[in-house]
Design a protein around this motif. Structure first.
Motif, PDB file in Angstrom:
ATOM      1  N   GLU A 245       0.797  -1.114  -0.067  1.00 20.24           N
ATOM      2  CA  GLU A 245       0.069  -0.149   0.176  1.00 20.24           C
ATOM      3  C   GLU A 245       0.755   1.245  -0.028  1.00 20.24           C
ATOM      4  O   GLU A 245       1.318   1.589   1.055  1.00 20.24           O
ATOM      5  CB  GLU A 245      -0.774   0.139   1.327  1.00 20.24           C
ATOM      6  N   LYS A 246       0.983   1.911  -1.209  1.00 17.28           N
ATOM      7  CA  LYS A 246       1.750   3.171  -1.353  1.00 17.28           C
ATOM      8  C   LYS A 246       1.110   4.278  -1.813  1.00 17.28           C
ATOM      9  O   LYS A 246       1.647   5.350  -1.754  1.00 17.28           O
ATOM     10  CB  LYS A 246       2.906   2.785  -2.348  1.00 17.28           C
ATOM     11  N   ARG A 247      -0.343   4.211  -1.894  1.00 18.24           N
ATOM     12  CA  ARG A 247      -1.064   5.242  -2.316  1.00 18.24           C
ATOM     13  C   ARG A 247      -1.728   6.266  -1.187  1.00 18.24           C
ATOM     14  O   ARG A 247      -2.061   7.304  -1.478  1.00 18.24           O
ATOM     15  CB  ARG A 247      -2.242   4.869  -3.343  1.00 18.24           C
ATOM     16  N   LYS A 248      -1.789   5.690  -0.018  1.00 21.96           N
ATOM     17  CA  LYS A 248      -2.160   6.472   1.137  1.00 21.96           C
ATOM     18  C   LYS A 248      -1.300   6.312   2.301  1.00 21.96           C
ATOM     19  O   LYS A 248      -0.732   5.420   2.431  1.00 21.96           O
ATOM     20  CB  LYS A 248      -3.748   6.019   1.269  1.00 21.96           C
ATOM     21  N   PRO A 249      -1.368   7.444   3.195  1.00 24.60           N
ATOM     22  CA  PRO A 249      -0.644   7.206   4.587  1.00 24.60           C
ATOM     23  C   PRO A 249      -1.053   6.077   5.401  1.00 24.60           C
ATOM     24  O   PRO A 249      -2.231   5.567   5.396  1.00 24.60           O
ATOM     25  CB  PRO A 249      -1.061   8.738   5.091  1.00 24.60           C
ATOM     26  N   GLN A 250       0.203   5.562   6.214  1.00 26.75           N
ATOM     27  CA  GLN A 250      -0.342   4.473   6.933  1.00 26.75           C
ATOM     28  C   GLN A 250       0.622   4.989   8.369  1.00 26.75           C
ATOM     29  O   GLN A 250       1.594   5.885   8.351  1.00 26.75           O
ATOM     30  CB  GLN A 250       0.502   3.421   6.660  1.00 26.75           C
ATOM     31  N   ASP A 251      -0.120   4.549   9.535  1.00 30.79           N
ATOM     32  CA  ASP A 251       0.786   4.716  10.872  1.00 30.79           C
ATOM     33  C   ASP A 251       1.114   3.646  11.537  1.00 30.79           C
ATOM     34  O   ASP A 251       0.108   2.579  11.342  1.00 30.79           O
ATOM     35  CB  ASP A 251      -0.070   5.666  11.571  1.00 30.79           C
ATOM     36  N   GLY A 252       2.103   3.494  12.357  1.00 29.52           N
ATOM     37  CA  GLY A 252       2.273   2.274  12.989  1.00 29.52           C
ATOM     38  C   GLY A 252       3.435   2.651  13.989  1.00 29.52           C
ATOM     39  O   GLY A 252       3.870   3.445  14.505  1.00 29.52           O
ATOM     40  N   ARG A 253       3.887   1.508  14.554  1.00 28.54           N
ATOM     41  CA  ARG A 253       5.060   1.685  15.588  1.00 28.54           C
ATOM     42  C   ARG A 253       6.046   0.242  15.938  1.00 28.54           C
ATOM     43  O   ARG A 253       5.234  -0.736  15.623  1.00 28.54           O
ATOM     44  CB  ARG A 253       4.389   2.113  16.959  1.00 28.54           C
ATOM     45  N   PHE A 254       6.847   0.360  16.346  1.00 29.39           N
ATOM     46  CA  PHE A 254       7.657  -0.823  16.872  1.00 29.39           C
ATOM     47  C   PHE A 254       8.520  -0.374  17.724  1.00 29.39           C
ATOM     48  O   PHE A 254       9.122   0.560  17.970  1.00 29.39           O
ATOM     49  CB  PHE A 254       8.530  -1.355  15.617  1.00 29.39           C
ATOM     50  N   SER A 255       9.351  -1.480  18.682  1.00 28.53           N
ATOM     51  CA  SER A 255      10.299  -1.146  19.583  1.00 28.53           C
ATOM     52  C   SER A 255      11.330  -1.997  19.250  1.00 28.53           C
ATOM     53  O   SER A 255      11.345  -3.200  18.749  1.00 28.53           O
ATOM     54  CB  SER A 255       9.717  -1.663  21.034  1.00 28.53           C
TER      55      SER A 255
END
Length: 566
Positions: A245-255
């Motif tokens: 998915e490169k057409r819309k923004p995405q949010d995530g996180r990791f540690s």
């Protein structure tokens, strides 16, 4: 004629002072230049004098322009041996910094290097600290990434990443792949350098990596454009985001664990013209919570905050834009509370630091656990003090007001430009003025400014013209508050040095405290207009953030130039 004669001719140092310089050299074993610095001659004046003496142009190295491509032109061993470093390339001309531009052996080595690259060169005289700064760049991020890039081969036909065994981009994403190593190096150096954010930005012919340090973005790395897709894919895998998915923004996180400590990264992708831009916010939980004094509170402002957090009920709000240090100040307040006798619960997004004795909960909007829903649950947990990470909507605002009205102390943040701005903002969110007036205890506006390096700052005498400028900055203060302010004989400004290249290190906040009084409470109920309330607050002795910056200039915490950034 020597550069010392030039210093005397320029009135930088007197003949009498020079005698004491030679004495210092004999006593301490220092070089002539080191002894001159000890006696107060700046490195800039020394380099300028040397340039005039030998007829060489002088250049100050801009750290932000250094890239691993430039460093590769002159190998580190050669740079150290001949005391010459590459600075930048302009129109096919390699600009090289030398400690001694008259060194014939260094020039011959340089001629040999550039002849193979079809470049011409121009030599500049650089300071010792600038020379050492470039050498440090070899040892740091760029050197490691250059090594990793050496393990990657760019296939000109496929335009993809190919490792030594011939695998394509997917192969580069496995644990021992060069791309994985590169991402790990970027994350580690950003964390070790106390960066708050990492920006990975694609352009037509390159991939730019920038770190935000002390609030300022610096270009830390320039990579080939070909590695962009694989680096973004690696970060998406770490963050559990959709790779395709490169057409819309995405949010995530990791540690990740770095040297035994947990570091969290919040990830945001954004579709741009040349590809996806990625920004990572770094949250280092083990850095510890600052005290109220460490965040920049002092004097009257510190007393106001200490008084407010002792209130049995009501609401304390911190305001300012994203990245202005509101959450850090909230944590400092929580740290100073009695956590043994009080039941303190926080709702956060995310939990940035662990504070012993506080029940901290992270909201998860994706599963319906929002600030509003969480606040309802918190009120059933018999709390004394509640911290809500941010008031974002009408529902959360009204629940926070109700909690403050029913015997709880509520701490939260709000996005407004000033402390007084919380009144119209909450009214716009649907909070009735007659409920707001009795609940608001204190609103704090804040911004972050860069603090001076204690070992590297330049004195500025308090001249008449400077005093006049500062008097103008303070002319809006009430007579009572103004009488307590004393002008110092000198102030300071940032002075770059080898130990402190920018002349600043770290940040502190400047504040404005909007305390509720009887007059202000009546104004909120009858006419909640920001300008009218501000006039009453100023009459009560409120200082603006800019005026607080002037006071921090007076006590030597920040430089004079920081006033105009507030």
């Amino acid at each position: 004629m020597s550069f010392v004669d030039v210093l005397i001719k320029n009135n930088t140092i007197s003949q009498d002072d020079l005698s004491s310089v030679y004495t210092e050299m004999e006593k301490s074993g220092l070089s002539l230049e080191q002894a001159l610095v000890v006696k107060g001659v700046s490195e800039e004046d020394i380099v300028s004098a040397k340039g005039q003496d030998i007829g060489a142009p002088v250049k100050e190295v801009d750290k932000t322009l250094l890239s691993f491509d430039i460093l590769k032109i002159i190998p580190e061993e050669t740079a150290r041996q001949y005391k010459m470093v590459p600075i930048e390339v302009n129109d096919g001309v390699l600009e090289v910094g030398m400690i001694d531009p008259q060194d014939i052996d260094a020039r011959e080595a340089l001629q040999f290097i550039v002849s193979k690259l079809n470049l011409s060169f121009k030599v500049f005289l650089v300071s010792q600290s600038d020379f050492e700064m470039v050498l440090d760049a070899y040892k740091g991020l760029r050197g490691e990434v250059t090594k990793v890039l050496g393990e990657i081969e760019i296939d000109p036909l496929l335009g993809n990443i190919v490792d030594e065994s011939g695998g394509l981009a997917k192969k580069a994403l496995v644990e021992d792949a060069p791309i994985t190593k590169m991402v790990a190096v970027i994350l580690r150096h950003a964390t070790e350098g106390n960066a708050s954010d990492i920006h990975i930005e694609p352009w037509a012919d390159k991939l730019k990596v920038r770190f935000r340090e002390d609030g300022v973005l610096y270009t830390s790395l320039l990579l080939p454009a070909n590695v962009h897709d694989s680096i973004v894919a690696r970060i998406k895998i770490l963050s559990n985001l959709k790779i395709d998915e490169k057409r819309k923004p995405q949010d995530g996180r990791f540690s990740v664990k770095m040297e035994g400590r947990q570091v969290d990264f919040r990830v945001s992708t954004f579709p741009a013209f040349f590809g996806e831009k990625v920004v990572l916010r770094i949250l280092d939980r083990d850095k510890g919570v600052k005290s109220l004094e460490d965040v920049g509170l002092s004097g009257r402002n510190l007393e106001i905050v200490k008084k407010a957090i002792r209130s049995p009920y009501g609401m304390i709000l911190l305001t300012g834009p994203t990245g202005s240090g509101k959450t850090t100040t909230l944590y400092a307040m929580l740290q100073s509370l009695d956590r043994e006798k009080n039941n303190i619960i926080s709702l956060e997004d995310p939990v940035e630091y662990n504070v012993e004795g506080i029940s901290q909960s992270q909201v998860r909007p994706e599963i319906g656990y929002t600030f509003a829903n969480g606040l309802r649950s918190v009120l059933r947990q018999d709390p004394d003090i509640i911290m809500v990470g941010e008031i974002r909507d009408k529902e959360t605002a009204q629940l926070a007001i109700q909690a403050a009205l029913t015997g709880h102390l509520v701490l939260s943040t709000l996005h407004t430009n000033s402390a007084v701005g919380v009144i119209p903002r909450l009214v716009d969110m649907g909070v009735d003025p007659y409920l707001l007036a009795p609940t608001l205890v204190l609103a704090i506006g804040q911004r972050l400014v860069q603090t001076l390096c204690p070992e590297s700052k330049k004195e500025m005498p308090m001249t008449d013209s400077l005093r006049e400028k500062l008097e103008k900055e303070l002319e809006g203060i009430s007579p009572e508050a103004r009488s307590a302010i004393k002008f110092p004989d000198k102030i300071y400004q940032a002075l770059p040095s080898s130990s402190c290249p920018r002349g600043t290190r770290g940040r502190a906040a400047v504040f404005e405290m909007f305390e509720k009084t009887k007059e202000i409470e009546e104004a909120i109920v009858n006419n909640p207009v920001e300008n009218e309330i501000m006039v009453k607050a100023r009459k009560g002795g409120m200082l603006t953030m800019r005026e607080d910056a002037v006071l921090k200039v007076f006590n030597g915490t920040i430089g004079f130039e920081e006033i105009y950034k507030v």
